[in-house]
Design a protein around this motif. Structure first.
Motif, short mmCIF file in Angstrom:
data_model
loop_
_atom_site.label_atom_id
_atom_site.label_comp_id
_atom_site.label_asym_id
_atom_site.label_seq_id
_atom_site.Cartn_x
_atom_site.Cartn_y
_atom_site.Cartn_z
N HIS A 70 4.54 2.26 1.56
CA HIS A 70 5.62 2.30 0.56
C HIS A 70 6.30 3.67 0.49
O HIS A 70 7.50 3.76 0.17
CB HIS A 70 5.05 1.91 -0.81
N LYS B 64 0.85 -1.19 0.00
CA LYS B 64 0.00 0.00 0.00
C LYS B 64 0.89 1.25 0.00
O LYS B 64 2.00 1.22 0.54
CB LYS B 64 -0.87 0.00 1.26
N GLY B 65 0.37 2.31 -0.54
CA GLY B 65 1.11 3.57 -0.60
C GLY B 65 1.52 4.07 0.77
O GLY B 65 2.63 4.60 0.96
N SER B 66 0.64 3.90 1.74
CA SER B 66 0.94 4.39 3.09
C SER B 66 2.17 3.69 3.68
O SER B 66 2.86 4.26 4.52
CB SER B 66 -0.27 4.20 4.01
#
Lengths: 360, 360, 360, 360
Positions: free
Chosen positions: A261, A257-259
């Motif tokens: 990464h 997930k972006g959070s």
């Protein structure tokens, strides 16, 4: 095109496995670089066959000769030609493979593309050509050192055997301490034993080489098509037997997930740094000053000591049988090649970057 | 350099996210190709934002205009310029991000490299630039069709959700049947639900796009540095957010033995074929006539709807907060981009290959 | 290839005489250059038709639009696309020339090479394309000014009328004082009267443009194939209607003895200078800091107001008759084009030269 | 960049006058060309010094070695490296010129550009480098012959002595009949006597080489920047000592009227031809099937047997005195170089032209 790499520091390799010589010309090498010939030779030694029990036992002396571009020990800005003469060019009879298409080799594709091929020892498609890259890469390493940039590579996987440590947990100065070139000494021993078993069995196995580049200034790489990792990936995929390339989080990143990464940016003294480095030292195709790291997957070498069904040039069914010596695992010898291609890529971007600002 | 792709069929893209226009020039397009403008538009529609509930809701009309190089519906051999005008170039106030360095964006690296950047909507580093690639790629697809070559791509993984089927077990004509562009319909539904959850959570997730090229003649690709898969890999790694590329057996191949990995060659009627295709349709960097297939890993999009610590241009600590709309998963919209870059790569090699034999 | 010029500061032009637009993309422009749009427009005015009684009376407004790469008045290092929309694209009926091969035009060669051509107003082979070069060249001039480098051009010959003065004896700031752009005012008047007579007669005449580049630092140009004068010559020979290029002593130098031709080197304060400059500011392909000067020969424009025998696309005998307006002498309008191509050449070499020394 | 020529048939030369070797790599040579080594050697003989009383008496054996890319007498499509070893690399003491800047040589510009130079015999700027071009050009000639294309060159002027005959009035097969390589036998004798006088006087003299290319198909050359004559001009201007290039009507064309200059098109059997050929076989940058012809102006060689004032690297006044042997007139030996560069240019355009139409 096909035999050149780089845009400003541009190398062109030439030569076939069993022709008179292989070699490389380097066009665009900055003037004034000290040429340490002993270092170039030592890099060639790291790549050459026969250096340990787990590589091919073929002997290639790989001594090189600089024909041009160096004067009184320094580069002059003119093209540097380096030649490695082949010594065993006439020693073998290749009649038995002249018309054979060996499985997973380039015999068939060369024949179809060119209508002719130098079948002796794989000709141009032989991994021997990579010696020329290592020689040019050694020169690039010498230049990069003046800039405080270092390139490292090591074996991180052989078959299913894989170090669990990241490059940060390893002492990369230990890579040369064992013949499999894995700085994780416990797994290294397992790898060596495993390759030895594969070799005795007449088989081969693939592996992964990890590359690390430190000391890169911010700003290298050209956004859009010539992203730093795009050209680095191309450099790696251009090495024989490579099947994949990933950098930073790589294929694992696809699961994230972006959070988790995103690399949080912080100030560290005068420098802007990131807390984590899943980006692998590159953002938007441009180096951000963090370490650049990546993995390169190598397939098992196609030459095995077993009989395999195939077809010859005239379409007849044949049996290709393993003969002579073979290379059970290519990755230990691929380490200096990965380093060489890394050095060539980074130096070229360093030179390209000089034209970004008019007066700088 | 940085904004061009290809050697004979050469494209150069230009434009910033919120400048007047983005666009592309195509230099080296063969004369006499029928230009199906409706097809080019339909390809742009596949890439554009706002097309479904699981992509960003931003609206970009993406209608294009051909300025040159086409006469009476056919290419003339002169450069083709295509322009997509931006419609919302003045609509937003970007003062709040003018000096911010957003985590895992290219703000910092552009600023350091160039000393200036167009911060509006990501400027040049915005994924909007890929619309220009899709337009040029559509043209390449039209040319390839005349040669019987087709390019396909589809989503094979979103986060941890992954189709277990290979491309051979899937009906690629079904890719457009669902909004996540995965032809495995069972997993597709799961993917959509998962992305929707991620979106509601203000987060993003990565994924994998698989590409397949069929109908390629034997002989495409230049051995050594410009291997077909090296340039294909470079093409993919040049797409925003890509972290990895593998073809054929890929990273799995690194685990295998040669005896299992080699593709046995056989005669199938008049044609020489391979029994298996772990090589991924390429041997020695040259196409062997089998299907070419590969995976492309995308990281999660960096823009998330959450507060993140960072630093601004002057070195002050800041909080970057998520605002407006975001793209929870980039892979569905990446499908046409992967196809476009594949088509551009293959067509270029097709044209290059013409010079291999003098009179052919 | 064919539509690009430069290696680091690389322009690609596009567009046909009567298509939607012509234009240019500039890839590799350094960041931070102030973009003086009024200056670019003024350069386009110098090239455009209809500016005086001795050029073609065709009207082309030639106003341009910057689509990308400039932010808040400065270049950002990303590609700059400039477009000049055509206004008269549908105004004429070209049926009468659609299949005609006009003498000494490119109709026949385009048709044979591409199998198709945009015959309206000469299509891509129209001199209108040079407006795109002038726009890009104006940008290069702006960059060069920051480096203290100036480029000049002027008409030195029209038909047999030739100024006897060298560029050193002329005041180049007076070039724009008359419509023939010859700073030798006496001969300028004769030239104007002569062209006017030629025009009334429905004929055309050739001429020579002389170029001068001052302020060049020592070191620009790459020896061997990319000698400064080789690429400058290529730049000039790429301009429509050019038949010859010479620099320094030129063709006169072929008549001379070495003892008379050699430029004696002396010290002038801190600087190393040459007493004479028959070398034209270039030695071994590299600028030596003296003025660079050269001559460019233009043939008479092929479009004349007279009947000429020819052949059409189907091989039928035809008469091509002069219609509408014609350009009696191309050299006055060629002056800004020669300057533009000079500026593009020098700026590119300036950027290339930055990679000669690693740390400089 | 600087040491490469061509885009598809690409050569890179390397080597200094008194280094270990000079040589060339040819990348992109089509497969299947018969390599006539005796022919290549004979071309080298035409260029080498010491071949007659009117050239330099220096001895360079110029025997070459093919290291790669040729198998069983045919090109394989892989790079061809050719090396010419230097035999007198250590034979001289160059201390006296190590720091001297010789008038109208490249000593000063190399030193300033690179900060270092191989001063022995001119180093990289020595005309010796052109032997590598002749070797590669011989290969190109062999390929062109298969296409029915021939390249010719001859001396048309020495100092003020000039043949009054056009190439059409001369028998070009007689060029090698005399040592000055002028097929106009009357003027040839005068030229020889004149050069001999110049030589005895310790001086040098310039001249003009005329080139002629026959059998070119319609369609070679890329319009806009890579016009056939632009690249041909660049090829010629890249030869040492060249000061000018003109093709077709050349500088004379600048004096003419359009009504006299236009080449009327007519049908000649099945072929479309022109009545006259002031265009020099090229229209709009593309070959039209007529003969291509051009003139190349060479300045007098800078090395003369006289004392000349100059400056050394430290800025001290010095006297450069002529020593040893000198080349009184470079044009006879330039003939094979002009042919070589012509062949390289035409073959490259021939290969490029293959991509103009998709299926052709």
């Amino acid at each position: 095109m096909s035999n050149s790499f780089g845009s400003l520091f541009k190398i062109t390799t030439f030569g076939e496995s069993h022709g008179k010589a292989i070699g490389v010309t380097v066009d665009g090498c900055p003037a004034g670089i000290d040429v340490d010939e002993a270092f170039i030779q030592s890099e060639l030694e790291r790549r050459k066959p026969g250096q340990s029990k787990i590589t091919t036992q073929r002997k290639e002396p790989d001594s090189f000769d600089i024909l041009s571009g160096v004067f009184e020990g320094k580069t002059t800005g003119t093209p540097i030609a380096m030649v490695i003469h082949n010594t065993d060019q006439k020693s073998k009879d290749y009649a038995h493979i002249a018309k054979s298409f060996r499985p997973s080799h380039a015999d068939f594709t060369y024949q179809e593309k060119y209508g002719i091929r130098d079948y002796r020892g794989g000709g141009r498609s032989s991994a021997r050509e990579t010696a020329a890259r290592v020689a040019a890469g050694a020169l690039a390493k010498l230049a990069l050192r003046q800039l405080g940039i270092e390139v490292f590579a090591y074996v991180s996987q052989v078959g299913e055997l894989k170090t669990k440590k990241s490059y940060l947990e390893l002492d990369l100065s230990k890579t040369e301490n064992n013949i499999v070139r894995c700085p994780d000494e416990t797994i290294a021993e397992e790898m060596i034993a495993f390759i030895d078993g594969v070799r005795k069995n007449g088989d081969t196995v693939g592996g992964v080489v990890t590359g690390v580049i430190t000391g890169t200034p911010v700003g290298l790489g050209e956004p859009v098509f010539d992203k730093l990792h795009a050209r680095l990936g191309s450099a790696m995929l251009g090495i024989n037997a490579v099947k994949g390339f990933e950098y930073g989080s790589g294929f694992e990143g696809a699961k994230m997930k972006g959070s988790a990464h995103n690399d949080i940016i912080e100030k560290d003294g005068d420098q802007i740094k990131t807390l984590t480095n899943l980006s692998g030292g590159i953002q938007g195709g441009i180096s951000n000053g963090e370490d650049i790291y990546f993995n390169v997957a190598f397939k098992p070498v196609a030459t095995i000591m077993r009989d395999q069904d195939s077809v010859d040039q005239d379409g007849n069914k044949i049996t290709v049988s393993g003969k002579g010596r073979h290379d059970p695992c290519v990755v230990p010898r691929a380490v200096p090649i990965v380093e060489a291609m890394s050095a060539l890529t980074i130096l070229d971007f360093y030179l390209l970057n000089k034209s970004t600002i008019l007066k700088a």
